[in-house]
Design a protein around this motif. Sequence first.
Motif, mmCIF file in Angstrom:
data_model
loop_
_atom_site.group_PDB
_atom_site.id
_atom_site.type_symbol
_atom_site.label_atom_id
_atom_site.label_comp_id
_atom_site.label_asym_id
_atom_site.label_seq_id
_atom_site.Cartn_x
_atom_site.Cartn_y
_atom_site.Cartn_z
ATOM 1 N N VAL A 111 0.863 -1.180 0.000
ATOM 2 C CA VAL A 111 0.000 0.000 0.000
ATOM 3 C C VAL A 111 0.899 1.229 0.000
ATOM 4 C CG1 VAL A 111 -1.741 1.291 1.298
ATOM 5 C CG2 VAL A 111 -1.848 -1.207 1.211
ATOM 6 N N ALA A 112 0.596 2.182 -0.855
ATOM 7 C CA ALA A 112 1.343 3.446 -0.901
ATOM 8 C C ALA A 112 0.865 4.305 0.268
ATOM 9 C CB ALA A 112 1.118 4.145 -2.240
ATOM 10 N N LYS A 142 4.511 8.922 -6.358
ATOM 11 C CA LYS A 142 5.150 8.068 -7.372
ATOM 12 C C LYS A 142 4.125 7.158 -8.041
ATOM 13 C CE LYS A 142 9.813 8.031 -5.506
ATOM 14 N NZ LYS A 142 10.886 7.229 -4.920
ATOM 15 N N ALA A 143 3.217 6.599 -7.249
ATOM 16 C CA ALA A 143 2.184 5.722 -7.810
ATOM 17 C C ALA A 143 1.257 6.496 -8.738
ATOM 18 C CB ALA A 143 1.388 5.069 -6.684
ATOM 19 N N SER A 151 -8.140 9.279 -5.470
ATOM 20 C CA SER A 151 -8.380 9.203 -4.026
ATOM 21 C C SER A 151 -8.519 7.726 -3.674
ATOM 22 C CB SER A 151 -9.634 9.987 -3.644
ATOM 23 O OG SER A 151 -10.767 9.433 -4.276
ATOM 24 N N GLY A 152 -8.434 7.426 -2.422
ATOM 25 C CA GLY A 152 -8.561 6.045 -1.996
ATOM 26 C C GLY A 152 -7.214 5.424 -1.674
ATOM 27 N N THR A 153 -7.234 4.131 -1.472
ATOM 28 C CA THR A 153 -6.041 3.374 -1.118
ATOM 29 C C THR A 153 -5.375 2.875 -2.386
ATOM 30 O OG1 THR A 153 -7.086 2.692 0.949
ATOM 31 C CG2 THR A 153 -5.182 1.399 0.212
ATOM 32 N N ILE A 154 -4.112 3.229 -2.570
ATOM 33 C CA ILE A 154 -3.373 2.828 -3.766
ATOM 34 C C ILE A 154 -2.536 1.597 -3.438
ATOM 35 C CG2 ILE A 154 -1.742 3.490 -5.566
ATOM 36 C CD1 ILE A 154 -2.368 6.431 -4.912
ATOM 37 N N GLY A 181 2.571 -2.179 -11.539
ATOM 38 C CA GLY A 181 1.120 -2.305 -11.554
ATOM 39 C C GLY A 181 0.492 -1.586 -10.379
ATOM 40 N N THR A 182 -0.777 -1.242 -10.539
ATOM 41 C CA THR A 182 -1.530 -0.580 -9.465
ATOM 42 C C THR A 182 -3.002 -0.957 -9.545
ATOM 43 O OG1 THR A 182 -2.082 1.367 -10.788
ATOM 44 C CG2 THR A 182 -0.074 1.503 -9.461
#
Length: 143
Positions: free
Chosen positions: A15-16, A24-25, A45-48, A59-60
Amino acid sequence: MQLADDDSALVHVEVALSSEARSKAIGYIEEVMKERFKCTPPPTSGTIFVARAGDRIVGTIVFESGNENEPFSLENRYTFRPENAPVPFVRSRIVQGTRWVATEKAVSGLVLREAALLAHSFGKEYIFIEAKPYSVKRLRELG
């Protein structure tokens, strides 16, 4: 998981959490979306969740939680009727998935699986995701 072209590059998902990791993500996501879709995505927004091979992002996926009184952005973007969903549409049990991109083969499934496992540990049972033809193909491959 190891990348086929680099036996020394193990892929792991994280998790970033820091502002630097998120930045960076987001840069990676924007670069991939500009290249593939010729667009810049709206603010993230949210969890990356980030898949890394060494120091490279490969990947993300971004998961956003909602509440019962506020529709997910995908609900607003399309003509969506919760009563027509194939599963009970209870927002507190759902995460919205966006920015699902990968630049290495087989990474998209890994990042989705790891993100889903973490979301499930928080009581999330379903992923609400925009399924374009290539996404549908990939989801079918994953089972």
